[in-house]
Design a protein around this motif. Sequence first.
Motif, mmCIF file in Angstrom:
data_model
loop_
_atom_site.group_PDB
_atom_site.id
_atom_site.type_symbol
_atom_site.label_atom_id
_atom_site.label_comp_id
_atom_site.label_asym_id
_atom_site.label_seq_id
_atom_site.Cartn_x
_atom_site.Cartn_y
_atom_site.Cartn_z
ATOM 1 N N THR A 1 -0.552 8.318 -19.821
ATOM 2 C CA THR A 1 -1.333 10.011 -20.614
ATOM 3 C C THR A 1 -1.665 10.926 -18.697
ATOM 4 O OG1 THR A 1 -2.832 8.927 -20.134
ATOM 5 C CG2 THR A 1 -1.649 8.766 -22.119
ATOM 6 N N THR A 2 -0.767 10.742 -17.769
ATOM 7 C CA THR A 2 -1.299 11.173 -17.122
ATOM 8 C C THR A 2 0.065 11.948 -16.278
ATOM 9 O OG1 THR A 2 -1.587 9.575 -15.204
ATOM 10 C CG2 THR A 2 -4.225 10.038 -16.876
ATOM 11 N N GLU A 3 0.992 11.570 -16.159
ATOM 12 C CA GLU A 3 2.254 10.842 -15.630
ATOM 13 C C GLU A 3 3.028 11.950 -16.160
ATOM 14 O OE1 GLU A 3 0.960 9.841 -10.599
ATOM 15 O OE2 GLU A 3 1.570 8.565 -11.946
ATOM 16 N N ASP A 4 4.035 13.036 -15.765
ATOM 17 C CA ASP A 4 5.767 12.638 -16.315
ATOM 18 C C ASP A 4 6.250 11.698 -15.301
ATOM 19 O OD1 ASP A 4 5.072 14.967 -18.222
ATOM 20 O OD2 ASP A 4 5.105 16.210 -16.312
ATOM 21 N N VAL A 5 7.123 11.378 -15.383
ATOM 22 C CA VAL A 5 8.328 10.693 -15.321
ATOM 23 C C VAL A 5 9.974 11.168 -15.454
ATOM 24 C CG1 VAL A 5 8.765 8.972 -17.251
ATOM 25 C CG2 VAL A 5 8.845 8.063 -14.807
ATOM 26 N N GLY A 6 10.947 10.786 -13.954
ATOM 27 C CA GLY A 6 12.192 11.121 -13.936
ATOM 28 C C GLY A 6 12.814 9.835 -14.425
ATOM 29 N N ILE A 7 14.555 10.104 -15.205
ATOM 30 C CA ILE A 7 15.041 8.434 -14.707
ATOM 31 C C ILE A 7 16.677 9.299 -14.486
ATOM 32 C CG2 ILE A 7 16.485 7.243 -15.985
ATOM 33 C CD1 ILE A 7 13.550 6.524 -16.373
ATOM 34 N N VAL A 8 16.603 8.141 -13.379
ATOM 35 C CA VAL A 8 18.144 9.052 -13.410
ATOM 36 C C VAL A 8 19.136 7.252 -12.746
ATOM 37 C CG1 VAL A 8 19.540 9.430 -10.418
ATOM 38 C CG2 VAL A 8 17.250 10.125 -11.273
ATOM 39 N N PHE A 9 19.666 7.550 -14.022
ATOM 40 C CA PHE A 9 21.459 6.838 -13.375
ATOM 41 C C PHE A 9 22.252 6.666 -12.437
ATOM 42 C CE2 PHE A 9 19.908 6.016 -17.723
ATOM 43 C CZ PHE A 9 20.339 4.713 -18.319
ATOM 44 N N ASP A 10 22.581 5.787 -11.530
ATOM 45 C CA ASP A 10 23.648 5.444 -10.846
ATOM 46 C C ASP A 10 25.269 6.507 -11.338
ATOM 47 O OD1 ASP A 10 21.912 4.422 -9.424
ATOM 48 O OD2 ASP A 10 22.887 2.697 -9.395
ATOM 49 N N ASP A 11 25.331 5.901 -12.852
ATOM 50 C CA ASP A 11 26.990 6.244 -13.131
ATOM 51 C C ASP A 11 26.704 7.559 -14.388
ATOM 52 O OD1 ASP A 11 29.486 7.071 -14.360
ATOM 53 O OD2 ASP A 11 30.292 4.468 -14.679
ATOM 54 N N THR A 12 26.364 8.766 -13.658
ATOM 55 C CA THR A 12 26.145 9.690 -15.506
ATOM 56 C C THR A 12 27.351 9.675 -15.902
ATOM 57 O OG1 THR A 12 26.735 11.856 -14.031
ATOM 58 C CG2 THR A 12 24.168 10.678 -13.927
ATOM 59 N N THR A 13 28.824 9.156 -15.413
ATOM 60 C CA THR A 13 29.281 9.981 -16.227
ATOM 61 C C THR A 13 30.170 8.311 -17.223
ATOM 62 O OG1 THR A 13 31.286 10.097 -14.681
ATOM 63 C CG2 THR A 13 32.184 10.105 -15.901
ATOM 64 N N ASN A 14 29.927 7.452 -17.705
ATOM 65 C CA ASN A 14 29.602 6.409 -18.552
ATOM 66 C C ASN A 14 27.964 6.760 -19.055
ATOM 67 O OD1 ASN A 14 32.503 5.925 -18.381
ATOM 68 N ND2 ASN A 14 31.716 5.526 -16.602
ATOM 69 N N ALA A 15 27.006 7.739 -19.221
ATOM 70 C CA ALA A 15 25.356 7.216 -19.477
ATOM 71 C C ALA A 15 25.609 8.749 -19.522
ATOM 72 C CB ALA A 15 25.126 6.519 -18.168
ATOM 73 N N ILE A 16 25.657 9.087 -20.748
ATOM 74 C CA ILE A 16 26.003 10.421 -21.171
ATOM 75 C C ILE A 16 24.129 10.989 -21.633
ATOM 76 C CG2 ILE A 16 27.163 11.945 -22.857
ATOM 77 C CD1 ILE A 16 28.575 11.051 -21.741
ATOM 78 N N GLY A 17 23.885 11.787 -21.002
ATOM 79 C CA GLY A 17 22.537 12.614 -21.094
ATOM 80 C C GLY A 17 21.515 11.303 -19.611
#
Length: 89
Positions: free
Chosen positions: A26-42
């Motif tokens: 409830t106090t912080e946003d969070v970001g997510i990054v995949f190592d392989d964005t070709t096969n992780a759509i979105g």
Amino acid sequence: PSPSIMPQTDVTVLQGGVVQFSNLNTTEDVGIVFDDTTNAIGGNIPKLPKGYAWQNPPAVVSFPNVGQYTYTSDKGFKGTITVVPWPEP
């Protein structure tokens, strides 16, 4: 601030499946990054807004191909999505 944890970091889904990411902090946003964005759509999610589940829709990542896909967050947690083929009928 609210604690930043991931209750389930390693998930297995069937090929073509999806994983939903929500931020319940409830106090912080969070970001997510995949190592392989070709096969992780979105897969790269620059910002999951802080708040309660009913305030913000989850981010949906789909996995069309079999494999293991790792991700990290800007809060320090990591995980792996394992995608397995459908069983033979």
